[in-house]
Each structure stands twice: as C-alpha cells, then as structure tokens.
Write a protein that holds these residues in place. Structure first.
Motif, short mmCIF file in Angstrom:
data_model
loop_
_atom_site.label_atom_id
_atom_site.label_comp_id
_atom_site.label_asym_id
_atom_site.label_seq_id
_atom_site.Cartn_x
_atom_site.Cartn_y
_atom_site.Cartn_z
N LEU A 1 0.32 4.32 4.31
CA LEU A 1 -0.93 4.98 4.19
C LEU A 1 -1.03 5.51 5.85
O LEU A 1 -0.92 4.96 6.89
CB LEU A 1 -2.27 4.00 3.92
N SER B 1 0.71 -1.09 0.10
CA SER B 1 0.06 -0.10 0.14
C SER B 1 0.92 1.24 -0.16
O SER B 1 0.47 2.21 -0.77
CB SER B 1 -0.92 0.01 1.23
N ILE C 1 -7.07 8.29 -6.52
CA ILE C 1 -6.17 9.50 -6.69
C ILE C 1 -5.59 9.24 -7.98
O ILE C 1 -5.36 10.12 -8.73
CB ILE C 1 -5.53 9.76 -5.40
N TRP C 2 -4.93 7.95 -7.67
CA TRP C 2 -3.69 7.76 -8.96
C TRP C 2 -4.50 7.72 -10.31
O TRP C 2 -3.91 8.55 -11.20
CB TRP C 2 -2.97 6.50 -8.68
N ALA D 1 1.80 7.23 -6.76
CA ALA D 1 0.84 8.14 -7.18
C ALA D 1 1.29 9.56 -6.86
O ALA D 1 1.37 10.44 -7.57
CB ALA D 1 -0.64 7.75 -6.49
N ASP D 2 1.92 9.66 -5.70
CA ASP D 2 2.43 10.98 -5.44
C ASP D 2 3.72 11.17 -6.03
O ASP D 2 4.12 12.46 -6.54
CB ASP D 2 3.13 10.79 -3.80
N LYS E 1 0.84 4.45 -2.64
CA LYS E 1 0.95 5.71 -2.60
C LYS E 1 2.03 6.41 -2.86
O LYS E 1 1.89 7.66 -3.71
CB LYS E 1 0.81 6.00 -0.95
N HIS E 2 3.12 6.17 -2.78
CA HIS E 2 4.40 6.88 -3.18
C HIS E 2 4.42 6.73 -4.72
O HIS E 2 4.52 7.92 -5.29
CB HIS E 2 5.66 5.82 -3.00
N VAL F 1 -6.51 5.65 -2.54
CA VAL F 1 -5.24 5.95 -3.17
C VAL F 1 -5.05 5.56 -4.67
O VAL F 1 -4.74 6.49 -5.38
CB VAL F 1 -3.96 5.07 -2.47
N GLU G 1 -6.62 6.93 4.84
CA GLU G 1 -6.37 6.58 3.68
C GLU G 1 -6.56 5.01 3.54
O GLU G 1 -6.26 4.16 4.28
CB GLU G 1 -4.76 6.98 3.26
N ILE H 1 -6.19 1.63 0.26
CA ILE H 1 -6.01 1.35 -1.01
C ILE H 1 -6.87 1.85 -2.04
O ILE H 1 -6.41 2.42 -3.18
CB ILE H 1 -5.62 -0.24 -0.99
#
Length: 170
Positions: free
Chosen positions: A88, A51, A100-101, A58-59, A55-56, A97, A92, A94
């Motif tokens: 997360l 997870s 968002i991605w 997507a960021d 997140k990383h 995230v 937050e 999955i």
C-alpha cells in the motif's frame, strides 16, 4: 476448501465463480482483525505483506477482467514502480483496497454471466511470459484466477501465522 453455495448456480460458470470466490475469501480472512501496520509488516524474508497481497489480488483480477473485456488496461507500472503493486502506498488502506476489489468482483461476475460461452477467447497482450499472438478462453481466465489467488492465500496463511499464530485451518 470451496464452499458449495445455494446462491450460485451449480453449472460450470457458477462452479468456477464459486472456486474463485473461495480463494478471495481465504485471502481476505488472513488479514481480518489486524491493524494496518500489522497487515503491512513482512515477518519473513519475503517482500510480501498481507495488505500487499490484497492489493495485488485486486489489481490482478482487474487486469485479467480488462483483458477479457478487451478494454483499456489499467495504469501500467514501470520497473521502478513495480513493487508498488505489492504494498500500500500513500493514501491507500485495507478498507479502501477491499472496496475497490468488491467493485471488481461484481464487475467480473456480471461479465462472466453475460459472455455467451466460456469457450470465448480474448488475445493476450505482448509480453515475454505470453506466447506470441496467444489467446485464452474465459474458462482459462477463471481457472487462472483460482490458481493465482490460491497461491497467494497460501502466502497469506504463512504471513498471518508468523504474525500472531492464527491458522487458516484451525
């Protein structure tokens, strides 16, 4: 291995976007079918979790997109909060995230389709890891995303195999 798409043009732009997407898919597939708890676990000495890798990624993509757009950057992390980019935090999930991605992906693809040339450049922000007054091209950014996502897809494969024996390549 990148899949050849009939939906994405076979020109350089389309080819680069297809390779970026292939690595995104590899990262996402590594977490499929897992609970939030399983995906957050760290079955090795590494601090990485599935997870957190999602997140990383997507960021990371959003950060590079904002640099290329020469738009304001997302929230900057401090030394104390840096680790939150790889896990997360409260509220937050999955699915959140990934949603968002998905938005970032659409924005990246629309931006790349609209830039006049992959040779167009943008400045890199001041950072110890970037050259002073450095610039990179849109092409470079896409290749960097392939590199970044491929590296983390490999991490994700190892984590997933450690969790339940599932292997990306059979």
């Amino acid at each position: 291995m990148a899949q050849i798409s009939t939906e994405v043009p076979g020109d350089e732009r389309g080819t680069l976007l297809a390779f970026v997407e292939a690595q995104r898919v590899a990262l996402r597939e590594a977490a499929q079918g897992l609970t939030e708890e399983q995906a957050a676990s760290r079955p090795s000495v590494s601090e990485l979790s599935l997870s957190g890798l999602l997140k990383h990624a997507a960021d990371c993509e959003l950060s590079w997109l904002r640099m290329a757009q020469q738009a304001p950057a997302q929230e900057q992390r401090s030394e104390e909060s840096w680790g939150e980019a790889f896990r997360l935090v409260e509220g937050e999930t999955i699915p959140g995230v990934l949603a968002i991605w998905d938005g970032v992906v659409k924005e990246t693809e629309a931006f790349i389709a609209a830039v006049p040339s992959l040779d167009d450049t943008f400045p890199l922000p001041p950072a110890p890891w970037f050259p002073k007054d450095g610039k990179v091209s849109m092409r470079w950014m896409l290749l960097h995303l392939v590199e970044e996502f491929a590296r983390h897809a490999g991490h994700a494969d190892i984590i997933r195999e450690s969790l339940d024996g599932t292997r990306a390549m059979g």
